[in-house]
Design an enzyme around this catalytic site. Structure first.
Site, PDB file in Angstrom:
ATOM      1  N   GLU A 271      -4.231   3.337  -8.171  1.00 53.40           N
ATOM      2  CA  GLU A 271      -3.287   2.409  -7.562  1.00 53.40           C
ATOM      3  C   GLU A 271      -3.210   1.156  -8.451  1.00 53.40           C
ATOM      4  O   GLU A 271      -4.220   0.518  -8.720  1.00 53.40           O
ATOM      5  CB  GLU A 271      -3.790   2.027  -6.168  1.00 53.40           C
ATOM      6  CG  GLU A 271      -2.844   1.126  -5.441  1.00 53.40           C
ATOM      7  CD  GLU A 271      -3.347   0.774  -4.052  1.00 53.40           C
ATOM      8  OE1 GLU A 271      -4.518   0.380  -3.934  1.00 53.40           O
ATOM      9  OE2 GLU A 271      -2.568   0.899  -3.101  1.00 53.40           O
TER      10      GLU A 271
ATOM     11  N   CYS B 282       0.833  -1.206   0.000  1.00 57.38           N
ATOM     12  CA  CYS B 282       0.000   0.000   0.000  1.00 57.38           C
ATOM     13  C   CYS B 282       0.863   1.251   0.000  1.00 57.38           C
ATOM     14  O   CYS B 282       0.505   2.254  -0.591  1.00 57.38           O
ATOM     15  CB  CYS B 282      -0.922  -0.011   1.201  1.00 57.38           C
ATOM     16  SG  CYS B 282      -0.046  -0.324   2.718  1.00 57.38           S
TER      17      CYS B 282
HETATM   18  P1  NAP Z   1      -9.728  -5.881  -0.348  1.00 57.16           P
HETATM   19  O1  NAP Z   1     -10.377  -6.516  -1.487  1.00 57.16           O
HETATM   20  O2  NAP Z   1     -10.268  -4.603   0.148  1.00 57.16           O
HETATM   21  O3  NAP Z   1      -9.720  -6.971   0.805  1.00 57.16           O
HETATM   22  C1  NAP Z   1      -9.219  -6.699   2.082  1.00 57.16           C
HETATM   23  C2  NAP Z   1      -9.929  -7.588   3.073  1.00 57.16           C
HETATM   24  O4  NAP Z   1     -11.310  -7.254   3.129  1.00 57.16           O
HETATM   25  C3  NAP Z   1      -9.865  -9.070   2.730  1.00 57.16           C
HETATM   26  O5  NAP Z   1      -9.748  -9.824   3.903  1.00 57.16           O
HETATM   27  C4  NAP Z   1     -11.208  -9.285   2.070  1.00 57.16           C
HETATM   28  O6  NAP Z   1     -11.625 -10.630   2.069  1.00 57.16           O
HETATM   29  C5  NAP Z   1     -12.100  -8.430   2.929  1.00 57.16           C
HETATM   30  N1  NAP Z   1     -13.371  -8.072   2.302  1.00 57.16           N
HETATM   31  C6  NAP Z   1     -13.694  -8.038   0.977  1.00 57.16           C
HETATM   32  N2  NAP Z   1     -14.986  -7.681   0.806  1.00 57.16           N
HETATM   33  C7  NAP Z   1     -15.494  -7.492   2.050  1.00 57.16           C
HETATM   34  C8  NAP Z   1     -16.770  -7.103   2.543  1.00 57.16           C
HETATM   35  N3  NAP Z   1     -17.802  -6.852   1.723  1.00 57.16           N
HETATM   36  N4  NAP Z   1     -16.935  -6.993   3.876  1.00 57.16           N
HETATM   37  C9  NAP Z   1     -15.917  -7.243   4.726  1.00 57.16           C
HETATM   38  N5  NAP Z   1     -14.694  -7.623   4.319  1.00 57.16           N
HETATM   39  C10 NAP Z   1     -14.474  -7.733   3.003  1.00 57.16           C
HETATM   40  O7  NAP Z   1      -8.206  -5.589  -0.600  1.00 57.16           O
HETATM   41  P2  NAP Z   1      -7.109  -6.617  -1.135  1.00 57.16           P
HETATM   42  O8  NAP Z   1      -7.356  -6.841  -2.575  1.00 57.16           O
HETATM   43  O9  NAP Z   1      -7.054  -7.782  -0.248  1.00 57.16           O
HETATM   44  O10 NAP Z   1      -5.782  -5.749  -0.909  1.00 57.16           O
HETATM   45  C11 NAP Z   1      -5.345  -4.789  -1.802  1.00 57.16           C
HETATM   46  C12 NAP Z   1      -5.716  -3.399  -1.332  1.00 57.16           C
HETATM   47  O11 NAP Z   1      -5.416  -3.195   0.051  1.00 57.16           O
HETATM   48  C13 NAP Z   1      -4.954  -2.339  -2.043  1.00 57.16           C
HETATM   49  O12 NAP Z   1      -5.802  -1.309  -2.425  1.00 57.16           O
HETATM   50  C14 NAP Z   1      -3.943  -1.840  -1.013  1.00 57.16           C
HETATM   51  O13 NAP Z   1      -3.467  -0.563  -1.178  1.00 57.16           O
HETATM   52  C15 NAP Z   1      -4.671  -1.988   0.240  1.00 57.16           C
HETATM   53  N6  NAP Z   1      -3.749  -2.134   1.378  1.00 57.16           N
HETATM   54  C16 NAP Z   1      -3.637  -1.106   2.255  1.00 57.16           C
HETATM   55  C17 NAP Z   1      -2.761  -1.186   3.314  1.00 57.16           C
HETATM   56  C18 NAP Z   1      -2.626  -0.060   4.298  1.00 57.16           C
HETATM   57  O14 NAP Z   1      -2.079  -0.255   5.361  1.00 57.16           O
HETATM   58  N7  NAP Z   1      -3.107   1.126   4.022  1.00 57.16           N
HETATM   59  C19 NAP Z   1      -2.013  -2.337   3.490  1.00 57.16           C
HETATM   60  C20 NAP Z   1      -2.144  -3.365   2.576  1.00 57.16           C
HETATM   61  C21 NAP Z   1      -3.045  -3.249   1.524  1.00 57.16           C
HETATM   62  P3  NAP Z   1     -11.394 -11.508   0.737  1.00 57.16           P
HETATM   63  O15 NAP Z   1      -9.928 -11.612   0.574  1.00 57.16           O
HETATM   64  O16 NAP Z   1     -12.008 -12.795   1.072  1.00 57.16           O
HETATM   65  O17 NAP Z   1     -12.056 -10.795  -0.384  1.00 57.16           O
END
Ligand code: NAP
Ligand code: MG
Length: 482
Positions: free
Chosen positions: A385, A286
């Site tokens: 991003e 991120c």
């Molecule tokens: P994501 O799709 O938002 O998923 C993050 C988490 O949320 C996963 O455990 C996901 O489960 C869960 N989730 C998905 N839909 C949900 C819902 N409707 N209700 C509750 N939980 C739900 O993100 P990602 O694809 O895993 O990660 C990439 C993103 O995270 C990027 O945009 C990145 O920048 C961001 N990120 C930010 C940081 C920070 O500290 N700011 C750190 C790392 C990553 P599932 O996997 O089962 O869908």
């Protein structure tokens, strides 16, 4: 060695200190080969409910223990993580694809979080308020109760340390929902914590899909605080769920962070760090240094030096410890490829831009380090991003323009400033809206001690550092009339 020798394993959830198998599973894929390496429990609302109840049951006794006592348990968890470091690192690499050296570093950082919060909690004092001789007033900091944690797939081991250690240290009990692409290290650390003496129910790991287990956790009325790290899109849903139940929430979302290189920068120092800041974890960070803003006079030299470094990087399965492993999934690789295709019509592609076609790479989700130059600030690839090894470069003519460009996206997570002029660095650091600004560097050795979080669409609330102890507690003012 490649991952094909690994036997498929089956993983239940960890709820109330017990292994819970809801009967349904989903596949966990090795991103280096595309092969299924594990079957993981597909939990839903009943398991989330059981986990929340287990945490609720464990919480009062956990919170009543002295800070030193809780800290002692956290230290034993840190020791257990270190004792299992090699096993955890290989598991993390298998699950996420990241190079083994990165996974080893991540596991070490995960252990450090438990050490750090074991130490800081002992010095986390409340306040008194001098209301005069008629009152005795103390302000205590109390845990929220049961905290819900939803984490992404890019740094699962580190994320457990970052979000669970301060929550436990302050006396909360936790329910964690890992990302569906990466659950193996969070589960393993959950079991290690139990063996290290954490009471059953204090830390529950409930695997499953975001829309099922994740949504059930974020909307559960028994949750007293939510911590979410992931995309801005899902962060909005979590924010709504928190608003519905009126609970505090920390949302750590995406970024489009910039390295800003002023004309007097030490390029020998800057270029390797700038390269690493986007290449680490194949750009799936991120806080990645995803944009490169360079003063005109350095433009061509930096472009050529970064391009040369990119061309020299190795790409391969994480267990072979290359510079870049695969992306997490076919979906993520295709998303990156689509954004790169958009970029071809918006800017100049300098190097990369495709999946590598080397031997042994065809089954995995690899992508070459990619550099775009002359990227206009309004381009899609300058604003969105990408979450892959793609660096977009934009020249600027003066510091004002640099500040405007740096702040010119919807995100605001991190910035890097490169200059030998201390005053210029300070001034610029103050102008950029970002939770962390690094000068002549990018990162600070794991960054455990530094508060971390966003501005704008990068989120709000802070984790890491001493500040996380505030995030995981709320104050109670007790005023005694004398
Ligand atoms: P994501 O799709 O938002 O998923 C993050 C988490 O949320 C996963 O455990 C996901 O489960 C869960 N989730 C998905 N839909 C949900 C819902 N409707 N209700 C509750 N939980 C739900 O993100 P990602 O694809 O895993 O990660 C990439 C993103 O995270 C990027 O945009 C990145 O920048 C961001 N990120 C930010 C940081 C920070 O500290 N700011 C750190 C790392 C990553 P599932 O996997 O089962 O869908
Ligand atoms: Mg996986």
């Amino acid at each position: 060695m490649t991952t094909t020798t690994i036997e498929r394993t089956r993983h239940a959830a960890l709820i109330g200190g017990e292994s819970v198998d809801p009967g349904m599973t989903f596949d966990d894929v090795d991103p280096a080969t595309g092969e299924v390496i594990a079957e993981v429990a597909r939990c839903g609302p009943p398991e989330i409910d059981a986990a929340v109840r287990a945490a609720r049951g464990a919480q009062p006794a956990w919170a009543e223990r002295s800070a030193a006592d809780r800290g002692g348990v956290l230290r034993r968890i840190a020791d257990a993580i270190r004792a299992a470091a090699e096993e955890l690192a290989r598991l993390e690499t298998l699950d996420t694809g990241k190079p083994l050296a990165q996974a080893r570093a991540d596991v070490a950082v995960a252990a450090r979080y438990f050490d750090f919060y074991a130490g800081t909690i002992e010095a986390f004092y409340g306040d008194t308020v001098p209301l005069g001789s008629e009152f005795f007033v103390v302000i205590e900091r109390e845990p929220h109760g049961v905290t819900g944690h939803i984490i992404p797939w890019n740094y699962p081991a580190q994320m457990v340390g970052r979000t669970i250690a301060p929550a436990l240290a302050t006396g909360n009990c936790c329910v964690l929902k890992p990302a569906e692409e990466a659950q193996l290290t969070p589960l393993r650390i959950g079991w290690l914590a139990l063996e290290a003496g954490l009471p059953a129910g204090a830390f529950n790991v409930v695997t499953g899909f975001g829309e099922e287990a994740g949504a059930a956790l974020s909307s559960h009325p028994g949750i007293d605080h939510l911590s979410f790290t992931g995309s801005t899109e899902v962060g909005r849903l979590i924010g709504k769920a928190a608003a519905e139940n009126i609970v505090p929430v920390t949302v750590e979302l995406g970024g489009k962070s910039a390295n800003i290189v002023l004309a007097d920068a030490d390029l020998d120092r800057a270029v390797p760090v700038i390269t690493r800041s986007i290449i680490q974890n194949a750009g799936q960070t991120c806080s990645a240094g995803a944009r490169l803003l360079v003063e005109q006079s350095l433009h061509e030299r930096i472009r050529d030096e970064v391009a040369e470094r990119f061309r020299g990087l190795t790409v391969g399965p994480g267990l072979d410890d290359p510079d870049l492993g695969p992306l997490i999934s076919a979906r993520q690789r295709d998303r990156v490829a689509a954004l790169v295709d958009t970029g071809r019509s918006e800017a100049t592609l300098v190097t990369g831009g495709a999946a590598p076609d080397g031997a042994g790479l065809t089954g995995g989700f690899f992508f070459e380090p990619t550099l775009f130059d002359d990227v206009p600030p309004e381009a899609t690839i300058a604003r969105e991003e990408i979450f892959g090894p793609v660096l977009v470069m934009t020249p600027f003519s003066d510091v004002d323009e640099a500040a405007e460009l740096a702040d010119g996206t919807d995100y605001g997570l991190v910035a890097g400033i490169w200059t030998r002029d201390v005053s210029a660095a300070h001034r610029l650091a103050r102008r950029v809206r970002a939770g962390q600004v690094f000068v002549n560097g990018y990162g600070a050795g794991g960054g455990i001690e530094l508060p971390f979080g966003g501005w704008k669409n990068s989120g709000h609330g802070r984790e890491k550092g001493y500040e996380a102890l505030h995030s995981y507690t709320r104050t109670k003012a007790i005023a005694i009339s004398l």
